[in-house]
Write an enzyme that holds these catalytic residues in place. Structure first.
Site, PDB file in Angstrom:
ATOM      1  N   GLY A  80       0.833  -1.200   0.000  1.00 20.61           N
ATOM      2  CA  GLY A  80       0.000   0.000   0.000  1.00 20.61           C
ATOM      3  C   GLY A  80       0.865   1.246   0.000  1.00 20.61           C
ATOM      4  O   GLY A  80       2.052   1.196  -0.346  1.00 20.61           O
TER       5      GLY A  80
ATOM      6  N   VAL B 109       0.839   4.690   5.413  1.00 18.62           N
ATOM      7  CA  VAL B 109       0.409   3.554   6.235  1.00 18.62           C
ATOM      8  C   VAL B 109       1.593   2.602   6.445  1.00 18.62           C
ATOM      9  O   VAL B 109       1.719   1.992   7.509  1.00 18.62           O
ATOM     10  CB  VAL B 109      -0.817   2.843   5.609  1.00 18.62           C
ATOM     11  CG1 VAL B 109      -1.188   1.606   6.407  1.00 18.62           C
ATOM     12  CG2 VAL B 109      -2.005   3.788   5.549  1.00 18.62           C
ATOM     13  N   GLY B 110       2.481   2.534   5.472  1.00 18.56           N
ATOM     14  CA  GLY B 110       3.698   1.714   5.625  1.00 18.56           C
ATOM     15  C   GLY B 110       4.473   2.119   6.876  1.00 18.56           C
ATOM     16  O   GLY B 110       4.977   1.269   7.620  1.00 18.56           O
TER      17      GLY B 110
ATOM     18  N   GLU C 125       5.714  -3.279   0.587  1.00 18.25           N
ATOM     19  CA  GLU C 125       5.596  -3.125  -0.864  1.00 18.25           C
ATOM     20  C   GLU C 125       4.863  -1.809  -1.096  1.00 18.25           C
ATOM     21  O   GLU C 125       3.641  -1.745  -1.007  1.00 18.25           O
ATOM     22  CB  GLU C 125       4.811  -4.304  -1.460  1.00 18.25           C
ATOM     23  CG  GLU C 125       5.484  -5.651  -1.279  1.00 18.25           C
ATOM     24  CD  GLU C 125       6.639  -5.874  -2.255  1.00 18.25           C
ATOM     25  OE1 GLU C 125       6.802  -5.078  -3.197  1.00 18.25           O
ATOM     26  OE2 GLU C 125       7.388  -6.841  -2.060  1.00 18.25           O
TER      27      GLU C 125
ATOM     28  N   CYS D 158       0.841  -0.224  -9.315  1.00 19.01           N
ATOM     29  CA  CYS D 158       1.996   0.382  -8.631  1.00 19.01           C
ATOM     30  C   CYS D 158       3.209   0.513  -9.540  1.00 19.01           C
ATOM     31  O   CYS D 158       4.026   1.404  -9.357  1.00 19.01           O
ATOM     32  CB  CYS D 158       2.354  -0.439  -7.402  1.00 19.01           C
ATOM     33  SG  CYS D 158       2.629  -2.171  -7.783  1.00 19.01           S
TER      34      CYS D 158
HETATM   35  P1  NAD Z   1      -5.236   0.651   0.676  1.00 17.14           P
HETATM   36  O1  NAD Z   1      -6.044   1.868   0.961  1.00 17.14           O
HETATM   37  O2  NAD Z   1      -5.929  -0.583   0.188  1.00 17.14           O
HETATM   38  O3  NAD Z   1      -4.399   0.333   1.996  1.00 17.14           O
HETATM   39  C1  NAD Z   1      -3.583  -0.784   2.090  1.00 17.14           C
HETATM   40  C2  NAD Z   1      -3.917  -1.562   3.340  1.00 17.14           C
HETATM   41  O4  NAD Z   1      -3.616  -0.767   4.471  1.00 17.14           O
HETATM   42  C3  NAD Z   1      -5.381  -1.941   3.452  1.00 17.14           C
HETATM   43  O5  NAD Z   1      -5.486  -3.301   3.770  1.00 17.14           O
HETATM   44  C4  NAD Z   1      -5.905  -1.047   4.549  1.00 17.14           C
HETATM   45  O6  NAD Z   1      -6.924  -1.634   5.315  1.00 17.14           O
HETATM   46  C5  NAD Z   1      -4.678  -0.796   5.393  1.00 17.14           C
HETATM   47  N1  NAD Z   1      -4.752   0.489   6.104  1.00 17.14           N
HETATM   48  C6  NAD Z   1      -5.208   1.658   5.610  1.00 17.14           C
HETATM   49  N2  NAD Z   1      -5.095   2.649   6.553  1.00 17.14           N
HETATM   50  C7  NAD Z   1      -4.536   2.061   7.640  1.00 17.14           C
HETATM   51  C8  NAD Z   1      -4.149   2.542   8.942  1.00 17.14           C
HETATM   52  N3  NAD Z   1      -4.312   3.809   9.300  1.00 17.14           N
HETATM   53  N4  NAD Z   1      -3.615   1.661   9.808  1.00 17.14           N
HETATM   54  C9  NAD Z   1      -3.440   0.372   9.451  1.00 17.14           C
HETATM   55  N5  NAD Z   1      -3.784  -0.126   8.240  1.00 17.14           N
HETATM   56  C10 NAD Z   1      -4.329   0.685   7.352  1.00 17.14           C
HETATM   57  O7  NAD Z   1      -4.138   0.918  -0.379  1.00 17.14           O
HETATM   58  P2  NAD Z   1      -3.418   2.282  -0.773  1.00 17.14           P
HETATM   59  O8  NAD Z   1      -2.535   2.720   0.333  1.00 17.14           O
HETATM   60  O9  NAD Z   1      -4.381   3.233  -1.382  1.00 17.14           O
HETATM   61  O10 NAD Z   1      -2.545   1.654  -1.949  1.00 17.14           O
HETATM   62  C11 NAD Z   1      -2.057   2.400  -2.985  1.00 17.14           C
HETATM   63  C12 NAD Z   1      -0.566   2.491  -2.857  1.00 17.14           C
HETATM   64  O11 NAD Z   1      -0.037   1.169  -2.784  1.00 17.14           O
HETATM   65  C13 NAD Z   1       0.099   3.136  -4.042  1.00 17.14           C
HETATM   66  O12 NAD Z   1       1.130   3.970  -3.584  1.00 17.14           O
HETATM   67  C14 NAD Z   1       0.677   1.957  -4.804  1.00 17.14           C
HETATM   68  O13 NAD Z   1       1.787   2.290  -5.594  1.00 17.14           O
HETATM   69  C15 NAD Z   1       1.035   1.043  -3.697  1.00 17.14           C
HETATM   70  N6  NAD Z   1       1.065  -0.344  -4.175  1.00 17.14           N
HETATM   71  C16 NAD Z   1       2.243  -0.987  -4.121  1.00 17.14           C
HETATM   72  C17 NAD Z   1       2.313  -2.278  -4.592  1.00 17.14           C
HETATM   73  C18 NAD Z   1       3.592  -3.045  -4.542  1.00 17.14           C
HETATM   74  O14 NAD Z   1       3.537  -4.266  -4.725  1.00 17.14           O
HETATM   75  N7  NAD Z   1       4.727  -2.424  -4.278  1.00 17.14           N
HETATM   76  C19 NAD Z   1       1.178  -2.901  -5.115  1.00 17.14           C
HETATM   77  C20 NAD Z   1      -0.002  -2.188  -5.120  1.00 17.14           C
HETATM   78  C21 NAD Z   1      -0.073  -0.912  -4.648  1.00 17.14           C
END
Ligand code: NAD
Length: 465
Positions: free
Chosen positions: A197, A201-202, A219, A253
């Site tokens: 994600g 959040v990471g 990731e 991504c």
């Molecule tokens: P998302 O909103 O689905 O969030 C990812 C996960 O984090 C979800 O399961 C969600 O429930 C959890 N989450 C959200 N807020 C949280 C919090 N405050 N505390 C704990 N957990 C929480 O996904 P996103 O962040 O919108 O994803 C998009 C991003 O992910 C883009 O930057 C994209 O490039 C990146 N991405 C990376 C990869 C990769 O493999 N490197 C793949 C797909 C997406």
């Protein structure tokens, strides 16, 4: 204990983790036969539930069946089958040489599972980003909790239903939910966390993991640049970039985020990209079954807003009622415009001027290290320079995203685009501890290492070191 769809107001997964830990400690998941059975079940689940999965992906992201097949179900199935085939080799002890001072003895590396792994998935490839990580963790012999993204609700609900039907539900659990559920899961001492994600959040995930010294694989995303040099085959370049950018309506991504090229190449490339868009999606992509939609209103508004960052050379049409944004290409974008500062994650492709390779590399190096970087050229020297000077998670020469088809290329970012990797053998290693083992013989038991440390022993050791 809270499981699957049963989300409590104050979720507490302590019982879930202790049950899984007990199962892990029973040794069940270490058996290769168990691992193979689960991996085969993953492939079977992808085949037998294909229609339901396609339906859920259509509902969440407007994905067409073929795109869902190539980027989600066939990917997960092929990945699990590959791990199943390689499992014997990956789990074999790897002998390493033992130096003279440590003789008589044998040394080897032996993979052992970590325990209970938490996989937190993102919404854009909601099947792949939960199940590929889960399969890698199973291949390594772990119990797994998967938490699909709440932003792809139909897929999340479907996974919560089918995973327990196909996989050993004593060892693999699906927890649905949003921030409260993820926060509650992150409170617990998992043995590894795979998070996919955004970087914000990471950081939350990594901070929570730090409390338990839980290792993490993050990731993340970023702006993946795409350099086009004038000597490239521009027709193929345009087609490949348009495919990579507009697959899943740009919500990938590793999609090419922006193009870096010179003015003359830009003038030749734009009509070719326009032609490729028309060939793929027709004159009105909104009517095309092959073209997706933005995942929700928030992302629709965000990406629509970015179109104002430059001159609309291609596309530009948006329809809020349908969360539709046409495949769009922008020119004349400024370096400090919003679209050049944030990851686009939608079907808008800015072309940013770089008059030569050096300028393009300097621009990329001045920004965060990207998840992927692309160069189109026939010039081997330019290719070498780009690969040496641009740090990124994955790179591809003369195409975009296709490295995902290579099981044994690790997939992961570097710096702000992520840490750690999985896929193929690297996935197995990510969810394993590579234990160092040494076995000593009894005889001869050289006296030299034992005190008293005499001059004679010292001399001998200096000789054999
Ligand atoms: P998302 O909103 O689905 O969030 C990812 C996960 O984090 C979800 O399961 C969600 O429930 C959890 N989450 C959200 N807020 C949280 C919090 N405050 N505390 C704990 N957990 C929480 O996904 P996103 O962040 O919108 O994803 C998009 C991003 O992910 C883009 O930057 C994209 O490039 C990146 N991405 C990376 C990869 C990769 O493999 N490197 C793949 C797909 C997406």
């Amino acid at each position: 204990m809270v499981e699957s769809n049963d989300i409590a107001a104050n979720p507490d997964f302590t019982g879930l983790l202790s049950d899984l830990t007990a199962t892990f400690n029973s040794g069940k998941t270490r058996e290769l036969a168990w691992r193979r059975k689960q991996l085969k079940a993953v492939s079977r689940m992808m085949d037998e539930c294909e229609d339901d999965l396609f339906g859920a992906l259509k509902s969440d992201l407007g994905k067409c069946a073929m795109e869902s097949f190539t980027t989600e179900t066939a990917y997960v199935s092929g990945d699990a089958a590959y791990s199943c085939k390689k499992l014997g080799k990956w789990t074999r002890k790897k002998r390493v040489s033992t130096p003279v001072v440590a003789q008589p003895g044998k040394s080897w590396i032996q993979a052992e599972p970590l325990g209970v792994v938490l996989v937190i998935g993102a919404w854009n490839y909601p099947v792949q980003l939960t199940l590929a990580g889960m399969s890698a963790a199973i291949a390594a012999g772990n119990c797994v909790v998967i938490k699909p993204s709440e932003l792809a609700p139909a897929t999340s609900a479907l996974l919560a239903r089918i995973v327990p039907e196909y996989l050993d539900s004593d060892c693999v659990k699906v927890i649905e939910g949003a921030v409260p559920e993820t926060t509650a899961l992150l409170d617990l001492p998992f043995d590894h966390i795979l998070y996919t994600g955004g970087g914000n959040v990471g950081r939350i995930v990594m901070a929570a993991a730090a409390k338990h010294l839980t290792p993490v694989t993050l990731e993340l995303g970023g702006k993946s640049p795409c350099v086009v040099l004038p000597d490239a085959n521009l027709a193929a370049t345009a087609k490949r970039i348009a495919w990579g950018k507009f697959t899943n309506a740009g919500q990938t991504c590793i999609a090419p985020d922006y193009i870096l090229t010179d003015a003359d190449t830009e003038a030749l490339l734009l009509p070719l990209i326009e032609k490729s868009i028309q060939e793929m999606f027709g004159h009105d992509p909104q009517k095309s079954d092959s073209y997706g939609r933005m995942v929700n209103d928030r992302h629709f508004e965000r990406v629509s807003g970015l179109i104002a960052s430059g001159h609309t050379a291609i596309g530009g049409l948006v329809d809020a009622t349908d969360k539709y944004i046409a495949p769009t290409v922008l020119t004349d974008v400024a370096a400090d415009s919003d679209i050049m500062r944030e990851e686009i994650f939608g079907p808008v492709l800015p072309v940013f001027r770089a008059e030569n390779l050096e300028e393009a590399i300097a621009y990329i190096r001045a920004s965060d290290k990207p998840l992927a970087a692309y160069i189109f050229t026939n010039d081997k020297g330019a290719e070498k320079k780009f690969l040496e000077q641009v740090s990124c998670g994955s790179a591809c020469v003369n195409d975009v995203m296709m490295f995902m088809a290579v099981h044994d290329l690790p997939f992961g970012g570097v710096g702000p685009s992520g840490m750690g990797a999985y896929s193929g053998h690297r996935g197995f290693e990510t969810f394993s501890h590579m234990k160092a083992v040494m076995k000593r013989g009894w005889w001869p038991d050289l006296d030299v290492r034992y005190a008293p440390y005499t001059e004679k022993k010292f001399k001998f050791l200096r000789k054999v070191r």
